[in-house]
Design a protein around this motif. Structure first.
Motif, PDB file in Angstrom:
ATOM      1  N   MET A  16      -5.807  11.848  -4.584  1.00  0.00           N
ATOM      2  CA  MET A  16      -5.343  10.657  -5.280  1.00  0.00           C
ATOM      3  C   MET A  16      -6.475   9.664  -5.525  1.00  0.00           C
ATOM      4  SD  MET A  16      -1.707   9.890  -3.443  1.00  0.00           S
ATOM      5  CE  MET A  16      -1.374   8.552  -4.599  1.00  0.00           C
ATOM      6  N   GLY A  17      -7.709  10.068  -5.225  1.00  0.00           N
ATOM      7  CA  GLY A  17      -8.833   9.164  -5.344  1.00  0.00           C
ATOM      8  C   GLY A  17      -9.038   8.695  -6.774  1.00  0.00           C
TER       9      GLY A  17
ATOM     10  N   TYR B 133      -4.857   3.266  -2.308  1.00  0.00           N
ATOM     11  CA  TYR B 133      -4.384   1.997  -2.878  1.00  0.00           C
ATOM     12  C   TYR B 133      -4.828   1.873  -4.328  1.00  0.00           C
ATOM     13  CZ  TYR B 133      -3.783  -2.890  -3.948  1.00  0.00           C
ATOM     14  OH  TYR B 133      -3.422  -4.051  -4.574  1.00  0.00           O
ATOM     15  N   SER B 134      -6.058   2.274  -4.618  1.00  0.00           N
ATOM     16  CA  SER B 134      -6.588   2.191  -5.985  1.00  0.00           C
ATOM     17  C   SER B 134      -5.699   2.931  -6.965  1.00  0.00           C
ATOM     18  CB  SER B 134      -8.009   2.764  -6.026  1.00  0.00           C
ATOM     19  OG  SER B 134      -8.513   2.795  -7.341  1.00  0.00           O
ATOM     20  N   SER B 135      -5.260   4.107  -6.574  1.00  0.00           N
ATOM     21  CA  SER B 135      -4.394   4.906  -7.439  1.00  0.00           C
ATOM     22  C   SER B 135      -3.051   4.214  -7.659  1.00  0.00           C
ATOM     23  CB  SER B 135      -4.187   6.291  -6.824  1.00  0.00           C
ATOM     24  OG  SER B 135      -3.328   7.074  -7.617  1.00  0.00           O
ATOM     25  N   LEU B 136      -2.497   3.649  -6.591  1.00  0.00           N
ATOM     26  CA  LEU B 136      -1.215   2.945  -6.705  1.00  0.00           C
ATOM     27  C   LEU B 136      -1.329   1.720  -7.600  1.00  0.00           C
ATOM     28  CD1 LEU B 136      -0.069   3.100  -2.961  1.00  0.00           C
ATOM     29  CD2 LEU B 136       0.977   4.311  -4.887  1.00  0.00           C
ATOM     30  N   PHE B 137      -2.415   0.966  -7.418  1.00  0.00           N
ATOM     31  CA  PHE B 137      -2.598  -0.229  -8.240  1.00  0.00           C
ATOM     32  C   PHE B 137      -2.776   0.149  -9.705  1.00  0.00           C
ATOM     33  CE2 PHE B 137      -4.987  -3.411 -10.479  1.00  0.00           C
ATOM     34  CZ  PHE B 137      -4.407  -4.606 -10.072  1.00  0.00           C
TER      35      PHE B 137
ATOM     36  N   PHE C 105       5.495  -1.202  -6.653  1.00  0.00           N
ATOM     37  CA  PHE C 105       5.149  -2.401  -5.902  1.00  0.00           C
ATOM     38  C   PHE C 105       5.395  -2.200  -4.413  1.00  0.00           C
ATOM     39  CE2 PHE C 105       5.295  -6.130  -9.169  1.00  0.00           C
ATOM     40  CZ  PHE C 105       4.316  -5.495  -9.899  1.00  0.00           C
ATOM     41  N   ASP C 106       6.500  -1.532  -4.093  1.00  0.00           N
ATOM     42  CA  ASP C 106       6.821  -1.273  -2.690  1.00  0.00           C
ATOM     43  C   ASP C 106       5.719  -0.430  -2.041  1.00  0.00           C
ATOM     44  OD1 ASP C 106       8.795   0.710  -0.691  1.00  0.00           O
ATOM     45  OD2 ASP C 106       8.869  -1.463  -0.507  1.00  0.00           O
ATOM     46  N   ASP C 107       5.262   0.594  -2.733  1.00  0.00           N
ATOM     47  CA  ASP C 107       4.182   1.438  -2.208  1.00  0.00           C
ATOM     48  C   ASP C 107       2.890   0.645  -2.062  1.00  0.00           C
ATOM     49  OD1 ASP C 107       5.843   3.635  -2.105  1.00  0.00           O
ATOM     50  OD2 ASP C 107       5.197   4.454  -4.039  1.00  0.00           O
ATOM     51  N   LYS C 108       2.623  -0.250  -3.032  1.00  0.00           N
ATOM     52  CA  LYS C 108       1.409  -1.072  -2.969  1.00  0.00           C
ATOM     53  C   LYS C 108       1.441  -2.013  -1.764  1.00  0.00           C
ATOM     54  CE  LYS C 108       0.989  -3.167  -6.921  1.00  0.00           C
ATOM     55  NZ  LYS C 108       0.538  -4.536  -6.706  1.00  0.00           N
ATOM     56  N   PHE C 109       2.571  -2.658  -1.530  1.00  0.00           N
ATOM     57  CA  PHE C 109       2.684  -3.572  -0.396  1.00  0.00           C
ATOM     58  C   PHE C 109       2.396  -2.841   0.913  1.00  0.00           C
ATOM     59  CE2 PHE C 109       6.023  -6.083  -3.007  1.00  0.00           C
ATOM     60  CZ  PHE C 109       5.022  -6.822  -3.622  1.00  0.00           C
TER      61      PHE C 109
ATOM     62  N   SER D 294      -2.307  -1.114   5.279  1.00  0.00           N
ATOM     63  CA  SER D 294      -2.780   0.047   6.059  1.00  0.00           C
ATOM     64  C   SER D 294      -4.127   0.554   5.563  1.00  0.00           C
ATOM     65  CB  SER D 294      -1.742   1.173   5.962  1.00  0.00           C
ATOM     66  OG  SER D 294      -0.462   0.727   6.320  1.00  0.00           O
ATOM     67  N   LEU D 295      -4.964  -0.347   5.094  1.00  0.00           N
ATOM     68  CA  LEU D 295      -6.241   0.062   4.510  1.00  0.00           C
ATOM     69  C   LEU D 295      -7.313   0.321   5.558  1.00  0.00           C
ATOM     70  CD1 LEU D 295      -6.384  -2.392   1.469  1.00  0.00           C
ATOM     71  CD2 LEU D 295      -5.653  -0.010   1.488  1.00  0.00           C
ATOM     72  N   ILE D 296      -7.161  -0.264   6.731  1.00  0.00           N
ATOM     73  CA  ILE D 296      -8.139  -0.048   7.800  1.00  0.00           C
ATOM     74  C   ILE D 296      -7.424   0.469   9.034  1.00  0.00           C
ATOM     75  CG2 ILE D 296      -9.800  -1.746   6.977  1.00  0.00           C
ATOM     76  CD1 ILE D 296      -8.614  -3.794   8.856  1.00  0.00           C
TER      77      ILE D 296
END
Length: 394
Positions: A1-2, A38-42, A284-288, A293-295
């Protein structure tokens, strides 16, 4: 998903193309390369919001994005969206003269400013005004328009906190607007008021001493500023700190703050948005969730993420009863709090601390903080907007 890294981005200027000083959507997306999931989701949410099926034409969505960027003073985002607006079939005259903009779009002005500065002032009446009368909005159009506004308010915060836009300049841009209008009642039309004329009028007023600048401002505001505008400007100018307990009300306004225990994204917000916009609600739910959980989930990191998230939400009037807000002071120093406050379009105590913190953070840390600020702000504004929509429906 990168997400593929954009090679057009230079090492010295984050988010701008090497050959021109203009922000591009691929540019700011490339700064998310540290967090590929996250990049992919955004990217999916951003693309879906602006290009997929919906009641509003694509070029209308881009104009609404311009309105949102202007409300936050984010000049680079305004320029980017103006370019996309024109390439998607938008009328260039809309950008030159606001009287050429359809009245239907101009009706978003007030709610746009409220969302950007004091979303807790949003009421069902604002939704009713949009959906009633001539050139009214359907409720589905209203929700889509609000989501576009809120998405770009959040994106403005990301650009400011990540270093692509100076938050101090954005604040200056916003705060200058009311000052220019202080002599409008003298029949000088705002858009034609150039610097030379402004200086001449000031000189004449001082020479004749017919009015003081303070009296002019007072007279103009008394005669022309709506009740809602007064409510907007007072907390925006004076209330510079987070209302930790949600009880303080310096201006005797009815409290409309949100308590997560009473109205939250998981239980109410997601459901209301899904009624109109299922795909965006899920994205949006997935992004939140992903942004938190980025670190690594060490105890220290959890406290850091929670402190930033709850501090931003507190700034916008969303409160967590089960959180000890004293922990914010333990986790975030004053420089960091000033930096975050400014990136949320709120006046901050020290511009020096803002620039100091901006330069102190490593690039990956800065992007991480920027994502948290953007998503926490987006969710806060979304909760107030969706709560008003829900009450309007009931």
């Amino acid at each position: 998903m990168g997400h593929r890294i954009n090679t057009n981005v230079t090492k010295t200027t984050i988010g701008f193309k090497q050959d021109e000083n203009r922000l591009d959507s691929e540019d700011f997306l490339s700064t998310l390369q540290f967090f590929p999931v996250y990049s992919s989701l955004f990217k999916n949410a951003h693309s879906h919001l602006l290009s997929e099926n919906g009641p509003l034409p694509v070029f209308h969505r881009h104009f609404i994005a311009i309105m949102a960027a202007r409300a936050t003073g984010c000049a680079s985002l305004v320029k980017m969206e103006e370019s996309v607006f024109l390439s998607s079939g938008g009328n260039a005259e809309w950008l030159k003269d606001k009287t050429c903009v359809p009245n239907k779009l101009r009706r978003l002005d007030e709610i746009n400013k409220l969302l950007a500065q004091s979303p807790s002032l949003i009421t069902t009446n604002h939704i009713k005004i949009l959906t009633d009368g001539d050139e009214s909005w359907t409720l589905t159009e209203t929700v889509q328009g609000l989501v576009v506004l809120i998405h770009f308010h959040g994106l403005s915060s990301f650009l400011m906190s990540s270093g692509m836009e100076d938050p101090v300049q954005c604040m200056d841009s916003i705060q200058r607007k009311p000052e220019r209008k202080s002599i409008e009642f003298l029949d000088i039309f705002d858009k034609s008021l150039d610097r030379k004329l402004w200086k001449h009028v000031q000189k004449e007023l001082k020479r004749k001493r017919s009015f003081s600048e303070g009296e002019i401002t007072k007279n103009y505001q008394t005669k022309n500023v709506s009740h809602t505008s007064k409510r907007l400007l007072r907390p925006y100018i004076s209330k510079t700190t987070c209302d930790i307990h949600g009880h303080l009300n310096k201006y005797n306004e009815p409290s409309n703050n949100i308590r997560i225990q009473d109205y939250c994204w998981d239980d109410q917000g997601f459901s209301v948005l899904s009624t109109f916009y299922t795909d965006i609600a899920m994205l949006f739910d997935d992004k939140f969730r992903s942004s938190k959980s980025l670190i690594s989930k060490s105890e220290q990191n959890k406290k850091f993420v929670t402190a930033i998230w709850n501090f931003v939400q507190c700034i916008f009037g969303v409160h967590h009863d089960d959180y000890n807000y004293k922990e914010i002071d333990q986790v975030l120093d004053q420089n960091m709090k000033d930096f975050i406050t400014s990136c949320c379009n709120k006046p901050s105590v020290s511009t020096q601390s803002i620039h100091k913190m901006g330069s102190k953070l490593q690039l990956m840390e800065k992007v991480h903080v920027s994502i948290l600020v953007m998503e926490a702000r987006l969710q806060s504004e979304m909760l107030f907007a969706l709560k008003a929509v829900m009450k309007h429906m009931s």
